[in-house]
Design an enzyme around this catalytic site. Structure first.
Site, PDB file in Angstrom:
ATOM      1  N   ALA A  58       1.008  -1.180  -0.012  1.00 38.73           N
ATOM      2  CA  ALA A  58      -0.155  -0.062  -0.028  1.00 38.73           C
ATOM      3  C   ALA A  58       0.985   1.155   0.027  1.00 38.73           C
ATOM      4  O   ALA A  58       0.342   2.321  -0.489  1.00 38.73           O
ATOM      5  CB  ALA A  58      -0.968   0.264   1.147  1.00 38.73           C
ATOM      6  N   ASN A  77      -4.943   3.954  11.560  1.00 38.64           N
ATOM      7  CA  ASN A  77      -4.259   2.697  11.942  1.00 38.64           C
ATOM      8  C   ASN A  77      -3.984   2.637  13.582  1.00 38.64           C
ATOM      9  O   ASN A  77      -3.942   1.567  13.914  1.00 38.64           O
ATOM     10  CB  ASN A  77      -3.066   2.501  11.254  1.00 38.64           C
ATOM     11  CG  ASN A  77      -2.159   3.826  10.933  1.00 38.64           C
ATOM     12  OD1 ASN A  77      -2.791   4.916  10.368  1.00 38.64           O
ATOM     13  ND2 ASN A  77      -1.043   4.000  11.382  1.00 38.64           N
ATOM     14  N   ALA A  80      -2.566  -6.535   1.522  1.00 38.46           N
ATOM     15  CA  ALA A  80      -2.951  -8.001   1.816  1.00 38.46           C
ATOM     16  C   ALA A  80      -2.663  -8.257   3.456  1.00 38.46           C
ATOM     17  O   ALA A  80      -3.200  -8.909   3.886  1.00 38.46           O
ATOM     18  CB  ALA A  80      -2.446  -8.739   0.936  1.00 38.46           C
ATOM     19  N   HIS A  81      -1.483  -7.817   3.716  1.00 34.65           N
ATOM     20  CA  HIS A  81      -0.847  -8.336   5.082  1.00 34.65           C
ATOM     21  C   HIS A  81      -1.863  -7.824   6.081  1.00 34.65           C
ATOM     22  O   HIS A  81      -1.486  -8.186   7.372  1.00 34.65           O
ATOM     23  CB  HIS A  81       0.426  -8.095   5.320  1.00 34.65           C
ATOM     24  CG  HIS A  81       0.923  -6.650   5.495  1.00 34.65           C
ATOM     25  ND1 HIS A  81       1.265  -6.253   6.831  1.00 34.65           N
ATOM     26  CD2 HIS A  81       1.081  -5.637   4.624  1.00 34.65           C
ATOM     27  CE1 HIS A  81       1.722  -5.064   6.744  1.00 34.65           C
ATOM     28  NE2 HIS A  81       1.632  -4.589   5.437  1.00 34.65           N
ATOM     29  N   CYS A  98       6.073   1.377  11.945  1.00 40.01           N
ATOM     30  CA  CYS A  98       6.919   2.252  11.218  1.00 40.01           C
ATOM     31  C   CYS A  98       7.553   3.283  11.931  1.00 40.01           C
ATOM     32  O   CYS A  98       8.741   3.882  12.051  1.00 40.01           O
ATOM     33  CB  CYS A  98       6.517   2.940   9.724  1.00 40.01           C
ATOM     34  SG  CYS A  98       5.239   2.001   9.072  1.00 40.01           S
TER      35      CYS A  98
HETATM   36  C1  LIG Z   1      -3.151   3.170   6.961  1.00 35.68           C
HETATM   37  C2  LIG Z   1      -2.071   2.549   6.468  1.00 35.68           C
HETATM   38  N1  LIG Z   1      -1.630   2.882   5.047  1.00 35.68           N
HETATM   39  C3  LIG Z   1      -0.619   2.368   4.611  1.00 35.68           C
HETATM   40  C4  LIG Z   1       0.269   1.352   5.227  1.00 35.68           C
HETATM   41  C5  LIG Z   1       1.128   0.823   4.399  1.00 35.68           C
HETATM   42  O1  LIG Z   1       1.026  -0.567   3.966  1.00 35.68           O
HETATM   43  P1  LIG Z   1       2.159  -1.540   3.401  1.00 35.68           P
HETATM   44  O2  LIG Z   1       2.744  -2.023   4.560  1.00 35.68           O
HETATM   45  O3  LIG Z   1       1.465  -2.578   2.622  1.00 35.68           O
HETATM   46  O4  LIG Z   1       3.068  -0.560   2.538  1.00 35.68           O
HETATM   47  C6  LIG Z   1      -0.156   0.940   6.302  1.00 35.68           C
HETATM   48  C7  LIG Z   1       0.485  -0.106   7.142  1.00 35.68           C
HETATM   49  O5  LIG Z   1       1.117   0.050   8.165  1.00 35.68           O
HETATM   50  C8  LIG Z   1      -1.328   1.596   7.028  1.00 35.68           C
HETATM   51  O6  LIG Z   1      -1.506   1.142   8.162  1.00 35.68           O
END
Ligand SMILES: Cc1ncc(COP(=O)(O)O)c(C=O)c1O
Length: 404
Positions: free
Chosen positions: A71, A153, A202-203, A327
């Site tokens: 994403a 998140n 997906a994860h 992150c």
């Molecule tokens: C709201 C949101 N957007 C984007 C991401 C990024 O997703 P990806 O790990 O697939 O890059 C996350 C993952 O922590 C998320 O929680």
């Protein structure tokens, strides 16, 4: 016992998903672009996965769903391509987003600001969301894109995507939503909202890491980020990751089948955990009305208990939780989402996110309640800043009403 309550960071791959993926590592490993049988053998599986995705989010055959590596890529793609298409090659200069987007949106916006783009970071209210009328107030004739997440998140709070989409449609502005924390957790139907682009990963719904997707309404133009062999109709070059595509489709189908039932089961466990913690501990607060949250999420603050200390104590009990997005959680900064909703600095250092999944059991919840309570007592007893407050009737505990 060990308990994983960090499902907003990532989830376990559902064993059924792993099973569906395995043949595409070992037997059907051909490149789907090759013309021989080794290559074409995977075509039905790719078609099936695409159909599973379309069905799960209510997309129609005029729309496009393009697989990406994650994403983060989907978010970068939309923001950077709208910049190229509408700002560098058009007459717009402005993007509207919020203060509490995921870093994959916020850092991309910072990068675009360095290139001269004007970005408005909308503040959130004390529920941690941006209301539609606030979005409307900041859209100008120069606005190219509004990018607002479907669910946050860290808090799980759900944004009014339907109303925001209508405003963008009426104003003729493109609307992107980061759907990562909504898709697979709450009903998402692209027929019911006006969304031009939606990012997925997906994860977050028991699929593999390293595969994402972008929904594109009416297959509209979006300059590619990755140029190369013209895979995915030229929209996103790179050899298709067949096993992961199969896994993403399967995982989303499993997550969205009987989603209301799944939500009710997770919600019951989440609410029991939240009630038990709020009811037994003084000076604890949860963020946001839980009826407007994804059903698996609690962000809880415990006055006098540093988030990192609490994580360490829970980790000693083999409970995996988080102080915020994975992150950002290696540094010891205050929780930025809590600061954005108006928490004081001390409280923003105490946020712990507990995020359940459909695999979380009642026994695990019982265990977490007990260990959480004893951790708070232990850490408060050694806290220099916290004088033990006797719980009062009706208590200080409750939903967070943090005011600016
Ligand atoms: C709201 C949101 N957007 C984007 C991401 C990024 O997703 P990806 O790990 O697939 O890059 C996350 C993952 O922590 C998320 O929680």
């Amino acid at each position: 016992m060990k308990v994983y309550l960090d499902n907003n960071a990532t989830t376990m791959v559902d064993p059924e998903v792993t099973q569906a993926m395995i043949p595409y590592f070992s037997e059907m490993y051909g490149n789907p672009n090759s013309l021989h049988k080794f290559g074409t053998a995977s075509h039905p599986a790719i078609t099936k996965a695409i159909n599973q995705m379309y069905k799960a989010i209510g997309a129609n055959d005029k729309d496009d769903i393009v697989f990406t590596s994650c994403a983060t890529e989907s978010n970068n793609w939309v923001l950077q391509s709208v910049w190229i298409d509408k700002i560098l090659n058009g007459d717009k200069n402005h993007i509207v987003t919020t203060e509490i987007e995921h870093p994959s949106v916020l850092s991309t916006c910072k990068f675009l600001e360095e290139q001269g783009v004007k970005v408005t970071y909308l503040p959130v209210n004390d529920q941690g969301i941006v209301e539609a009328h606030t979005v409307k107030a900041f859209i100008t004739e120069k606005t190219a894109l509004v990018s607002i997440m479907w669910a946050n998140n860290e808090t799980g709070m759900i944004f009014p995507i339907q109303e925001i989409g209508e405003i963008c449609r009426d104003k003729g502005v493109l609307f992107h939503t980061d759907g990562v924390q909504a898709v697979g957790k709450i009903p998402v139907n692209m027929q019911e909202v006006h969304v031009d682009f939606m990012s997925m990963s997906a994860h977050k719904f028991h699929g593999p890491k390293g595969i994402g997707a972008l929904y594109i309404k009416n297959s509209q133009k979006l300059t590619p980020l990755l140029h190369g062999g013209d895979q995915m109709g030229g929209r996103r070059s790179g050899t298709l990751n067949v096993p992961y595509i199969v896994g993403m489709g399967q995982a989303l189908e499993l997550a969205t089948t009987n989603i209301e039932e799944k939500m009710a089961t997770i919600r019951a466990k989440r609410d029991r955990l939240e009630d038990a913690l709020l009811g037994s501990l003084s000076d604890v607060f949860t963020v946001g009305d839980r009826n407007n949250r994804t059903p698996n999420t609690i962000l809880i603050s415990i006055r006098g208990v540093e988030g990192e200390g609490m994580l360490w104590d829970l980790n000693n009990s083999l409970i995996g939780a988080s102080t915020g997005s994975a992150c950002a959680s290696e540094d010891l900064e205050a929780n930025s989402v809590m600061l954005a909703i108006g928490a004081d600095n001390e409280l923003a250092h105490t946020g712990i996110r507990l995020s359940l999944s459909r695999f979380t059991t009642d026994e695990e919840i019982d265990y977490v309640i007990e260990r959480f309570q004893s951790a708070v007592k232990r850490l408060r007893a050694i806290s220099s800043s916290y004088a033990i407050v006797q719980p009062t009737a009706g208590g200080a505990a409750g939903e967070c009403h943090i005011h600016h």
